[in-house]
Design an enzyme around this catalytic site. Structure first.
Site, PDB file in Angstrom:
ATOM      1  N   ASP A 135       0.799  -1.147  -0.388  1.00  0.00           N
ATOM      2  CA  ASP A 135      -0.236  -0.027  -0.288  1.00  0.00           C
ATOM      3  C   ASP A 135       0.928   1.373  -0.047  1.00  0.00           C
ATOM      4  O   ASP A 135       1.094   1.437  -1.463  1.00  0.00           O
ATOM      5  CB  ASP A 135      -0.551  -0.215   1.143  1.00  0.00           C
ATOM      6  CG  ASP A 135      -1.802   1.148   1.308  1.00  0.00           C
ATOM      7  OD1 ASP A 135      -3.237   1.246   0.246  1.00  0.00           O
ATOM      8  OD2 ASP A 135      -1.912   1.608   2.177  1.00  0.00           O
ATOM      9  N   VAL A 169      -9.329  -3.694   0.148  1.00  0.00           N
ATOM     10  CA  VAL A 169     -10.226  -4.739  -0.422  1.00  0.00           C
ATOM     11  C   VAL A 169      -9.692  -6.114   0.930  1.00  0.00           C
ATOM     12  O   VAL A 169      -9.220  -5.565   1.717  1.00  0.00           O
ATOM     13  CB  VAL A 169      -9.355  -5.210  -1.295  1.00  0.00           C
ATOM     14  CG1 VAL A 169      -9.543  -4.522  -2.675  1.00  0.00           C
ATOM     15  CG2 VAL A 169      -7.375  -5.167  -0.751  1.00  0.00           C
TER      16      VAL A 169
HETATM   17  P1  IMP Z   1       2.062  -0.068   4.214  1.00  0.00           P
HETATM   18  O1  IMP Z   1       2.942   0.600   4.820  1.00  0.00           O
HETATM   19  O2  IMP Z   1       0.982   1.745   3.594  1.00  0.00           O
HETATM   20  O3  IMP Z   1       2.138  -0.347   2.541  1.00  0.00           O
HETATM   21  O4  IMP Z   1       0.636  -1.140   4.302  1.00  0.00           O
HETATM   22  C1  IMP Z   1       0.191  -2.255   3.948  1.00  0.00           C
HETATM   23  C2  IMP Z   1      -0.667  -2.783   5.196  1.00  0.00           C
HETATM   24  O5  IMP Z   1      -1.504  -2.321   5.147  1.00  0.00           O
HETATM   25  C3  IMP Z   1      -0.321  -4.723   4.933  1.00  0.00           C
HETATM   26  O6  IMP Z   1       0.439  -5.524   5.501  1.00  0.00           O
HETATM   27  C4  IMP Z   1      -2.117  -4.417   5.139  1.00  0.00           C
HETATM   28  O7  IMP Z   1      -1.299  -5.279   6.315  1.00  0.00           O
HETATM   29  C5  IMP Z   1      -2.732  -3.172   5.490  1.00  0.00           C
HETATM   30  N1  IMP Z   1      -3.280  -2.637   4.545  1.00  0.00           N
HETATM   31  C6  IMP Z   1      -3.444  -1.794   3.442  1.00  0.00           C
HETATM   32  N2  IMP Z   1      -4.591  -1.585   2.653  1.00  0.00           N
HETATM   33  C7  IMP Z   1      -5.165  -2.330   2.957  1.00  0.00           C
HETATM   34  C8  IMP Z   1      -6.435  -3.017   1.900  1.00  0.00           C
HETATM   35  O8  IMP Z   1      -7.531  -2.813   1.113  1.00  0.00           O
HETATM   36  N3  IMP Z   1      -7.526  -4.031   2.964  1.00  0.00           N
HETATM   37  C9  IMP Z   1      -6.829  -4.476   3.887  1.00  0.00           C
HETATM   38  N4  IMP Z   1      -5.396  -4.604   4.435  1.00  0.00           N
HETATM   39  C10 IMP Z   1      -4.432  -3.493   4.164  1.00  0.00           C
END
Ligand code: IMP
Ligand code: MG
Length: 173
Positions: free
Chosen positions: A101, A151
């Site tokens: 994300d 999602v």
């Molecule tokens: P980042 O550090 O922002 O890349 O976040 C990654 C983490 O956020 C993932 O491992 C997920 O646990 C959570 N996450 C991000 N987007 C979603 C989503 O659309 N649905 C569920 N969990 C998400």
């Protein structure tokens, strides 16, 4: 509030794509042992399906991290809740994550793991939300690019619910 779920990626599509990913990894790592590191809890469904379909020797380990945030976005402050059981020194490591994300969680993890001298280190995710990226992450392979929507399913949760859905769903309010 009752949430309504729509199907974004069907069970058949997810399954077919994971089989393709496993075949790519088998070719790429022929003759080697692959050490898969699953990031708990979201990656477990993807990791199991992928590992079952791989034919090169595979070993497994898990890490648990939480990134402080408001529930739907991470802050970049990542806490290591459970470290690996085994050393990754001299191993061909693939970090397996549910979704990329903002990139904050994975960029932190990559930095930590690189410091432990693996022979090689790659990152794969089931899903990628490129529009949301804040920190660039060198992703080796992803299952599907998804739009900027929340999602669930196939390991992904909303307040711990829906992880066991066999497809990727979207919450439609
Ligand atoms: P980042 O550090 O922002 O890349 O976040 C990654 C983490 O956020 C993932 O491992 C997920 O646990 C959570 N996450 C991000 N987007 C979603 C989503 O659309 N649905 C569920 N969990 C998400
Ligand atoms: Mg996660």
């Amino acid at each position: 509030m009752k949430e309504h779920l729509g199907v974004l990626i069907s069970e058949e599509e997810v399954s077919a794509r994971i089989a393709e990913m496993a075949a790519t990894l088998d070719q790429e790592y022929a003759g080697k042992t692959v050490h898969l590191i699953g990031i708990l809890k979201g990656s477990v469904f993807f990791l199991c399906e992928l590992a079952k379909r791989m034919t090169v020797p595979v070993t497994l380990d898990f890490m648990s991290v939480s990134s402080y945030g408001d529930g739907t976005s991470s802050s970049g402050i990542v806490k290591l809740n459970k470290d690996l059981d085994e050393s990754i020194e001299d191993k061909h490591v693939i970090v397996v994550e549910d979704i990329l994300d903002s990139g904050r969680t994975l960029s932190y993890l990559i930095q930590v793991l690189k410091g432990r001298n693996p022979k090689s280190l790659r990152v794969i995710t089931l899903l990628d939300k490129p529009e949301r990226r804040v920190i660039p992450v060198d992703l080796y392979m992803t299952g599907f690019e998804v739009p900027d929507r929340f999602v669930v399913g196939y390991g992904l949760d909303c307040a711990q619910k829906y992880r066991n859905l066999p497809y990727i769903g979207v919450i439609e309010q």
